[in-house]
Write an enzyme that holds these catalytic residues in place. Structure first.
Site, short mmCIF file in Angstrom:
data_model
loop_
_atom_site.label_atom_id
_atom_site.label_comp_id
_atom_site.label_asym_id
_atom_site.label_seq_id
_atom_site.Cartn_x
_atom_site.Cartn_y
_atom_site.Cartn_z
N ARG A 147 4.68 -7.31 5.89
CA ARG A 147 4.97 -7.95 4.59
C ARG A 147 6.13 -8.93 4.67
NH1 ARG A 147 0.06 -6.35 3.11
NH2 ARG A 147 -0.16 -4.10 3.17
N GLU A 270 0.17 7.21 4.02
CA GLU A 270 -0.63 6.15 4.61
C GLU A 270 -0.83 6.34 6.11
OE1 GLU A 270 1.35 2.52 3.33
OE2 GLU A 270 0.24 2.53 1.45
N ASP A 343 3.27 0.75 -6.57
CA ASP A 343 3.70 0.05 -5.35
C ASP A 343 4.21 -1.37 -5.61
OD1 ASP A 343 4.22 -0.48 -2.76
OD2 ASP A 343 2.14 -0.64 -2.10
N GLU A 365 14.28 2.31 -4.24
CA GLU A 365 13.84 1.32 -3.25
C GLU A 365 13.17 0.19 -4.01
OE1 GLU A 365 11.38 2.90 -0.05
OE2 GLU A 365 10.43 0.97 0.31
N GLU A 371 5.62 -9.10 -1.52
CA GLU A 371 4.27 -8.70 -1.13
C GLU A 371 3.28 -8.90 -2.27
OE1 GLU A 371 4.01 -4.58 0.05
OE2 GLU A 371 1.82 -4.61 0.11
C1 BDP Z 1 3.10 -0.97 0.70
C2 BDP Z 1 2.75 -1.92 1.78
C3 BDP Z 1 2.66 -1.30 3.14
C4 BDP Z 1 3.87 -0.41 3.38
C5 BDP Z 1 3.96 0.61 2.29
C6 BDP Z 1 5.22 1.46 2.36
O1 BDP Z 1 1.52 -2.51 1.45
O2 BDP Z 1 2.57 -2.32 4.08
O3 BDP Z 1 3.82 0.20 4.62
O4 BDP Z 1 4.02 -0.02 1.03
O5 BDP Z 1 6.11 1.20 1.55
O6 BDP Z 1 3.73 -1.73 -0.29
O7 BDP Z 1 5.31 2.37 3.14
#
Ligand code: BDP
Length: 679
Positions: A147, A270, A343, A365, A371
């Site tokens: 990002r 994720e 997000d 955070e 992004e």
């Molecule tokens: C999302 C992003 C991803 C990040 C994730 C995170 O798309 O690339 O790894 O958050 O914060 O916003 O871990």
């Protein structure tokens, strides 16, 4: 070129090269003081700590005013890393408890000088609101940046520790100038390699440069490191062998970096490994690392960004996971929580986890890198977004329990407080891709120091330092900045819509998006739920009941379609297309007006910018002008895509007074940008 020509070339080109502005100096465009002025004043300092010497050096070089005497008063502990500035006829007195406070104070003075403040009777005391003011770099070891939209990573891992780019020190100085005192060097999707002895040497080289600027280094740690790096059978935090591995690793790090800050961890999120892979909780995992770091004063920032494809609304999952663990974390663990429950969307309500854990330290955070706000192509001043969350009242302990007060330790006492943001910094000459994106780095630093500052004040400071303080320029530019984030919300996702981005890279609209067999919680339809009746995510008590995670009176306010703030309406409600909004429009009409307004706003930014050409150097003027063209095109793309798509459900014309679409929906659906990302 003939000799004569070459001479002429040098003669004419040199001055313009010298005064060329490419954004590389950020907001630190101070003009060195001429010798005769320097001779008339004294910068005195009875201390030779390296940070204090830096303060002296900055003032020696750039201070044009009266004499300054700098003092360290170790007893003034209440100042923390802050400072006092007092002035009278004899000059200015700058006092701090820590050497770094003198450097922060020196930059404060230079800011005042830039703003042409009268220095006669200064009586200033500044104490930072947060102890740890930290940037998170999502930088990979191959120098790509997750990002990141400003080129490759600043960290040249291949050359470190032997070759030290001058930009490392420039980076540290820029951060110190706005009070940032910590940095996580690598991506939260962490490569275990960062913890190898080889990389620790590289990290040490950076830490050695950053130290005198008051910046501590932290690393993102991969929870499976023991297994991946040293072949342990697993990385189960309850096993002694695993605990010992971390203890040994932490010891090694501190041998080289005695002031190492600690770890940031993305676990069981994720696809990242974590304690749950071994049947343990987030608390078990965080505490194991915290125990290893404790003897050295290190901390763990454990992320709450966890969600899985399940029956549960994604917006509810962090709360469900973490609230039951309240009170179980060590005192050197801080839970790092994104500002919103999904997000980093253009607009979200605050994450209800803030204030819901009363016995666990919490930090916020933010995402400075855009992004979800047009990458480094769109002008979006983010201070209003940051403030919107910080000023949100959680009602955790009655009225006035804002997210800022929850996280700065003034409501629930915390041993250490912190605030973080994902950086937008890369190797680009202007650091952030878009010249105006520098303002977001700046704004984060200033708010981390003082969350009471207004977005306007911060914009004023930034504009006068980065461009000029000429009112004819500063005033319209401030207005443009102040309007810019709402403009993005309007042309992308007004009224509480969220996550209708193109899959993976998140640039551009894809409300129709659907990937066969893909995770539902990565699909736009999961979030907008458009049908012939209406649009929006029903999170009320009769829907997913995410509203129940908010304290009263918010729960009831959000739950009722009548009282829910309209800018979050489709976040909490599935609303009929015909629903009457407060201004009398139907929901469909209102949606159209918002999308249209977003486009008109960007057109206005273009006009504002073009009119101010005379105040800006050529390079920055034209670079920003081009970016605004891209933004204007993208805004129309967004508007047409979303309105034409939603119109297939609303089956209602776009109000005739509004600009007509210039695209065909079917054509827009074919656009596939070549950018690789996993979700
Ligand atoms: C999302 C992003 C991803 C990040 C994730 C995170 O798309 O690339 O790894 O958050 O914060 O916003 O871990």
């Amino acid at each position: 070129m003939s000799l004569k020509k070459r001479f002429l070339y040098l003669f004419f080109m040199l001055p313009s090269l010298v005064s060329a502005e490419d954004g590389s100096q950020l907001w630190l465009r101070y003009v060195p003081v001429e010798e005769h002025i320097a001779k008339q004043r004294q910068i005195s300092l009875a201390n030779n700590h390296e940070s204090a010497l830096l303060a002296k050096q900055e003032l020696n070089r750039y201070w044009r005013g009266t004499s300054i005497s700098m003092h360290l008063d170790k007893k003034a502990k209440a100042l923390k890393e802050g400072y006092q500035i007092k002035s009278d006829v004899s000059g200015i007195r700058l006092t701090a408890a820590e050497p770094i406070g003198l450097l922060y104070g020196a930059f404060h003075l230079l800011r005042l000088q830039g703003a042409k403040v009268n220095m006669q009777n200064l009586n200033i005391e500044e104490i930072p609101d947060y102890d740890i003011r930290i940037l998170n770099h999502w930088d990979n070891l191959d120098r790509t940046v997750e990002r990141g939209y400003a080129g490759y990573s600043l960290w040249r891992w291949d050359e470190l520790p032997n070759t030290l780019s001058p930009r490392y020190e420039q980076y540290a100085r820029a951060n110190a100038s706005i009070g940032i005192n910590a940095t996580v060097l690598n991506n939260v999707n962490a490569s275990p390699q960062i913890l190898t002895s080889n990389y620790i040497q590289k990290v040490k080289a950076l830490a050695d440069i950053f130290r005198k600027y008051g910046i501590k280094v932290y690393l993102s740690a991969n929870f499976s490191s023991p297994k991946v790096l040293d072949g342990l059978s697993d990385s189960d935090p309850s096993r002694k062998e695993v605990q010992d591995w971390w203890k040994t690793k932490v010891k090694e790090i501190y041998q080289h970096i005695p002031d190492f800050g600690g770890f940031l961890v993305k676990a069981n999120s994720e696809g990242q490994p974590g304690p749950q892979d071994h049947g343990r909780t987030h608390a078990d995992g965080a505490n194991m690392l915290a125990d290893a770091l404790k003897p050295y004063g290190g901390i763990v920032m454990w992320r709450a960004f966890v969600y899985n494809p399940s029956e549960q609304d994604r917006a509810k999952q962090a709360y469900q996971e973490f609230v039951p663990l309240d009170g179980q974390f060590r005192d050197n663990v801080i839970i790092q929580i994104k500002n919103g429950p999904i997000d980093f969307q253009p607009r979200e309500p605050f994450t209800p986890l803030f204030g819901a854990m009363k016995h666990t330290a919490q930090m916020i955070e933010f995402q400075i890198t855009q992004e979800y706000l047009g990458f480094s192509n769109h002008l979006a001043y983010l201070a209003p977004l940051f403030k919107e969350t910080l000023d949100s009242d959680t009602y955790a302990r009655g009225k006035g329990s804002t997210v800022a007060c929850i996280t700065d330790g003034s409501i629930f006492s915390a041993k250490r407080t912190a605030i973080s943001a994902v950086a937008n910094i890369g190797e680009d000459t202007n650091w952030t891709g878009h010249h105006f994106a520098q303002a977001n780095w700046y704004a984060f630093g200033r708010l981390a120091w003082n969350h009471q500052l207004s977005s306007e004040e911060i914009a004023d400071e930034w504009i006068s330092q980065t461009f000029t303080d000429n009112r004819d320029f500063a005033k319209p530019i401030r207005q443009m900045m102040m309007d810019s984030r709402e403009a993005v919300v309007d042309y992308m996702m007004p009224l509480g819509l969220h996550h209708i981005f193109a899959f993976g890279h998140h640039y551009g609209p894809e409300p129709w998006g659907d990937v066969e067999g893909g995770r539902p919680d990565w699909m736009p339809w999961y979030y907008h739920n458009a049908d012939t009746v209406g649009v929006g995510f029903d999170r009320t008590t009769t829907g997913s009941n995410a509203v129940s995670q908010y304290n009263e009176p918010l729960r009831s306010t959000f739950n009722s379609i009548e009282t829910c703030p309209e800018n979050l309406l489709l976040w909490f409600h599935h609303v009929p297309w015909t629903h009457r909004m407060k201004n009398g429009h139907s929901l469909w009409e209102e949606l159209c007006f918002h999308y249209d307004r977003g486009v008109q706003e960007v057109r206005q930014f273009q006009k504002t910018w073009d009119k101010l050409e005379q105040y800006v150097d050529e390079q920055r003027f034209s670079e920003i002008q081009s970016k605004l063209k891209v933004q204007a095109k993208d805004a129309v793309w967004w508007k047409d895509a979303c309105l034409l798509y939603f119109q297939t459900f609303s089956k209602t014309p776009i109000p005739y007074e509004l600009e007509r679409p210039i695209h065909e929906l079917e054509e827009l659906k074919k656009i596939k940008l070549d950018m690789k990302h996993h979700n």
